[in-house]
Design an enzyme around this catalytic site. Structure first.
Site, PDB file in Angstrom:
ATOM      1  N   LYS A 179       3.470   9.130   3.059  1.00 49.98           N
ATOM      2  CA  LYS A 179       4.739   8.531   2.462  1.00 49.98           C
ATOM      3  C   LYS A 179       5.478   7.618   3.556  1.00 49.98           C
ATOM      4  CE  LYS A 179       4.474   9.556  -1.944  1.00 49.98           C
ATOM      5  NZ  LYS A 179       4.197   8.516  -2.992  1.00 49.98           N
ATOM      6  N   TYR A 217       0.974  14.518   3.115  1.00 54.31           N
ATOM      7  CA  TYR A 217       1.673  13.601   2.200  1.00 54.31           C
ATOM      8  C   TYR A 217       2.897  13.027   2.756  1.00 54.31           C
ATOM      9  CZ  TYR A 217       4.829  13.361  -2.043  1.00 54.31           C
ATOM     10  OH  TYR A 217       5.568  12.675  -2.710  1.00 54.31           O
TER      11      TYR A 217
END
Length: 239
Positions: free
Chosen positions: A149, A145
């Protein structure tokens, strides 16, 4: 003229049925905009379209639906994202791929579909990427994740250069929203409305020459672990 008046403007918010996405959609509606939101599961919310933006065909169909309904597309908020908490050594290859697909590839799909619409209309458009502090500092337990990002921030900066001056592309580097994590940041965690307000600002004429920026929406950020004891002494809890 109120620069935060979005009357007659068309906005798409991915993942706009709950949490930050719902707050962003609500804020734009209160500012007068026509808002379309999407999610993967059926939801009874205003302006809802079911779509899995990881699928490029569904991402394109979402943008087509917005243009069919509103006649234009002024703002796209790539908000859909997230990840379960799993240590990198324990996560399956499939989970890693799905997390990166949702948090990085999907925003690219939707942005690609939105670009020609915004480019060819008077006034251009604005694309906002809802990024995270996980993309600018270590993200143990959500490594894929955080990496996605971080990639999203780079993607936004690259698209801002490619698509200027027709489309502005900016990111919001969002800190913890709600819950006890607020103890780690500047006195409190963010409220979804804090993120929504920043979206209104970046999408408005007030930010008309702002593109390729990454706006920190984290209340000042986290205290380093080695200063935790000092923080408690310097700023005792307010009663």
């Amino acid at each position: 003229m109120n620069p935060l008046d979005f009357t007659g403007r068309a906005v798409v918010v991915t993942g706009g049925t709950r949490g930050i996405g719902a707050a962003i959609a609500h804020a734009f509606r209160m500012a007068g905009a026509n808002v379309l939101v999407c999610g993967r599961s059926l939801a009874e919310v205003p302006g809802y379209v079911q779509a899995d933006v990881r699928d490029p065909e569904q991402a394109a169909a979402l943008i087509e639906t917005a243009v069919d309904r509103f006649g234009r597309l002024d703002v796209l908020v790539n908000n859909a994202g997230g990840s379960p908490q799993v240590m990198a050594a324990d996560a399956s290859p499939r989970l890693h791929a799905k997390v990166i697909e949702l948090n990085l590839i999907a925003p690219l799909h939707v942005s690609q579909a939105a670009f020609p619409v915004m480019r060819d209309q008077r006034g251009g458009g604005s694309i906002l990427m809802i990024a995270s502090v996980s993309g600018v500092r270590p993200s143990p337990g959500t490594a894929a994740y955080g990496a996605a990002k971080a990639g999203l921030l780079h993607l936004a900066a690259s698209l801002a250069v490619e698509w200027a001056p027709f489309v502005r592309v900016n990111s919001l580097v969002v800190g913890p929203v709600g819950g006890p994590a607020g103890e780690l940041v500047a006195g409190r965690a963010a409220d979804p409305a804090d993120v929504a307000g920043a979206c209104l600002l970046l999408a408005s004429p007030l930010a008309g020459y702002v593109s390729g920026a990454a706006l920190a929406v984290h209340g000042g950020g986290e205290w380093p672990a080695y200063l935790a004891e000092f923080r408690g002494a310097a700023y005792p809890p307010q009663k």
